[in-house]
Design an enzyme around this catalytic site. Sequence first.
Site, PDB file in Angstrom:
ATOM      1  CD  GLU A   1      -2.761  -1.333   0.127  1.00  0.00           C
ATOM      2  OE1 GLU A   1      -2.938  -0.378  -0.645  1.00  0.00           O
ATOM      3  OE2 GLU A   1      -3.238  -2.467  -0.054  1.00  0.00           O
ATOM      4  N   GLY A   2       1.965   1.223  -0.697  1.00  0.00           N
ATOM      5  CA  GLY A   2       2.893   2.364  -0.708  1.00  0.00           C
ATOM      6  C   GLY A   2       3.912   2.179   0.395  1.00  0.00           C
TER       7      GLY A   2
END
Lengths: 565, 565
Positions: free
Chosen positions: A436-437
């Site tokens: 998620e980043g």
Amino acid sequence: MNAYRPQAADIGFILFDVLQAQDRLAQLPALADNADPDLLRQVLEEAGKFVGEVVAPLNRDGDEIGARFKDGAVTMPPGARAAYQAFWQAGWPALSGATEDGGQGLPTVLEMVLYEWLSGANLGWTMAPGLLHGAYECIKHHASPELKASYLEKLVTGEWLATMCLTEPHAGSDLGLARTKAVVQSDGSYQISGTKIFISGGEHDLSDNIVHLVLARLPDSPPGPKGLSLFLVPKFYPDGQRSAVVCERIEEKMGLHGSPTCVMRFDEARGWLVGELGKGLNAMFLMMNAARLHVALQGVGLLDAAWQKADGYARERRQMRAPVRQDPSQPADPIIEHPAVQRLLDTQRAWVDAGRVLAYRTAIELDVAKHHPDAAQRQQANLWCALVTPLLKASWTDQAFHGGSDCLQVFGGHGYVREWGIEQIVRDSRVAMIYEGTNEIQAQDLLFRKVLADQGAGLLATLGGLEQDLDRFDSAAAVRARTGLQQLRELVGLLQAGGPGVALQLYPVAGDFLRVVTLTLMAWAWARLDAAGAAGQGGTAFARWVWPELAMRQLMIRQALGAAA
Amino acid sequence: MNAYRPQAADIGFILFDVLQAQDRLAQLPALADNADPDLLRQVLEEAGKFVGEVVAPLNRDGDEIGARFKDGAVTMPPGARAAYQAFWQAGWPALSGATEDGGQGLPTVLEMVLYEWLSGANLGWTMAPGLLHGAYECIKHHASPELKASYLEKLVTGEWLATMCLTEPHAGSDLGLARTKAVVQSDGSYQISGTKIFISGGEHDLSDNIVHLVLARLPDSPPGPKGLSLFLVPKFYPDGQRSAVVCERIEEKMGLHGSPTCVMRFDEARGWLVGELGKGLNAMFLMMNAARLHVALQGVGLLDAAWQKADGYARERRQMRAPVRQDPSQPADPIIEHPAVQRLLDTQRAWVDAGRVLAYRTAIELDVAKHHPDAAQRQQANLWCALVTPLLKASWTDQAFHGGSDCLQVFGGHGYVREWGIEQIVRDSRVAMIYEGTNEIQAQDLLFRKVLADQGAGLLATLGGLEQDLDRFDSAAAVRARTGLQQLRELVGLLQAGGPGVALQLYPVAGDFLRVVTLTLMAWAWARLDAAGAAGQGGTAFARWVWPELAMRQLMIRQALGAAA
């Protein structure tokens, strides 16, 4: 091995005594009927039971047996499918879905608490359902009425699960490099071709269908992120036919063995556009924002699970004489009486409790941003979520791994072997700093896109709200928080005064800036916890062992800016 | 997967250009003939080849296949036995053994470099031979002439391997609780009975015999540590008979699968006393002190291995545009050009290089303490080793795990899967923070036994030596080191002024004190590296990203002491 237990009463204290969630939620017409603390506590009690009794016991097998791949099919660990079927049939995935879609219309914060617990109990099992909520939001806001008719109810109830197919071998943090192709067909559908990697739950036997949301590029699209569009490709079409989506293999990983991480091949698979052409990343970011708060709560849940294990062990295990509280009737004292152990445990409480205050507040603000009748309130809430989500994701996944490792240390050699399950937490938690980043990207997001983009105006406005909130208190904790807020204002002033070259100077210290904001918000959280009468050890640990990091981070940032220390 | 490569030239630079090891070793009559840099460089070259070509390639199978247990026997991973046979037959274990025992009489620092490399290449394989050197010293200094006649040469050459059997299920950090029994027999031997756990290399097929050194207690011994004696029990007696020592099982662990961690049962096994009755811990501590420096170098080796992998990957992998050095001919820039990645990599260089300076100097001081004709010099050298060994062990094993995890982060999702071997380093390194005395115990050892025990006199004398050394330099690095030394003097002054209650206040900050001394010594090491013309990135990283921790640690200690910050 001591099992993870959700503590509904602790959560109720933070929601209703610390955050007064009931007052804030009562302002929202869509949720006012469902804001009653007694009702919400009851839902939490039931959720806690499900997590503790059904999901937590599957965690060890999830790690040791893991998801298994054979001939394109993935068999989940023992009990996983039955637990998932019970989970969606009991209505848990639909908790915060809109009633008009078939959801229960409860506040988002309940979903977040549920996923914190599920993650603490069994992150491997939780990975696939965790992606459902972003997919639901994405379909709800971007898909055509025809797609909604086929998929929305199945996703809100969780009868079908979903994936996010973003990454390709050469395109990870840089999705703009993605090459998966989409070719339009005469009936308006598309043929999708390409290989996606690191697809959590790309294939499994938990649910009867899997809905893939896939980033791809039309042959005549421009290069880079603006050429990407989003497509829906199910495992099975509504007529029961299987799509041309194949799981090629699953990865061998450091941990999270209960979650199949799939390489997915799309061979001219029929799919449909979701949202507008060239706006695929925008639609995907809606999923990713919801997912980021989920991931932050994975950190909180895993850290609490690690603390529960280590705290239990430290009360039982006796080694050496403690410096103060000695029990001469025994050959040695419980290791929790050794100050280094006590400090380590209390430090995790400081992180878990402050993390809950900040994450639950963010979940409440998500509902405010959606439902508040006053546009100014909605805007403020949006601002809060934009600023706080990246730091929650980065700082609490970081703490889950590092604090989890500290909890392992409490067990000594017994922590390095499988016996107590603590080393699994360390292995499982590590990936949350990446997906998620990456946490480095969260730091850049906060500093460059959220703070410098408006010259710090939004951050300063948010700090102002916290300062106003603290005016009611004069505790030592409140004084500390006010000092921190003032110092952060000064730091923002330095950034504002830095001129056009400031961004270049700041690149290497974006992570330090994220920590400064994190620590400052934690100080506010601890002032609120303190005012509500929270037990003292976490608060003392915050003041003594967490807060001093601020001095180090400020020094690093000031040096990078060439400012006096 | 990129393989670990020992860099003999880098080591030579630190030994001969930074530390001038040749001058110091030339003062020692026992080593003066073997102190020639050309000779030592040549040995290093050969050692590096062996490690890189024979031991490193076995690392992946060591993790994935691991040591296997069946019916009391342990089969080591593919190739491990052949590599070990080649290793001892080539004379590598005997490198620094005394010539009169069959060793090669080379400086101890060569053995330490060898084990740094072996650990970086394959820690699982290295565990069993790593214990040999402490066992050799223990037998040499404590065993009877009869035992020496049977075992000393076999151990100095490494033809036989050895173990340390200390831990029992209820006695880990607190060995005084050990219950294993020793009953004297009419022939002067003893019958040993009990169960020992966490015995690295307790059983394996690397060598034809295994010599166990076992802590046990006579029936009439006092309780606690003073009742413990040390015994030697071999797997096979000199007449070829097998002893009553059984490996019951091996542990499932987070990592280090190439090293069998054994549960060993002694069933009235015949053994012999080593050293005096009731002095077992003293004899064992001799082994543990040698082992602690080995473990510190495991940290250095693993961190260097992690850096090598991450540095290589960061130069190849392209994602996104770098802020400064952009290459428009490519769709994205190498991630090493992203400042967060560059900072992370350079920080590990700062730790590896300073760690080498300090650990190699400690290894040289070990020889000075043994061989210098001047008693005052021997005493100073002993003091250095006593002070620096615990902080080397704690800080560099800590950095191997945390810096190794940072290096994993460089790979993004590709780091969490097995592919590149970086997650193995994180898993393998974690145990080094626990064994040979947990890092918390190292901190207590430093603060209470090494510093407060003589009211800081020994530490201040050692700092004085470093200050004198720095007088020759006026670089920024030397100024930083002098500032650090002065601040540490002030801190020691606070401890001295603290009165009798100071120990209680200091318990929770022993770890912070260890970090303060670590950072101060690193500053000295970087002043020396800088003076010798070391490449700038590690030094800059030390100043910018490592050194600011000092402010935080001092704050924590001063708060604990109730002193003004």
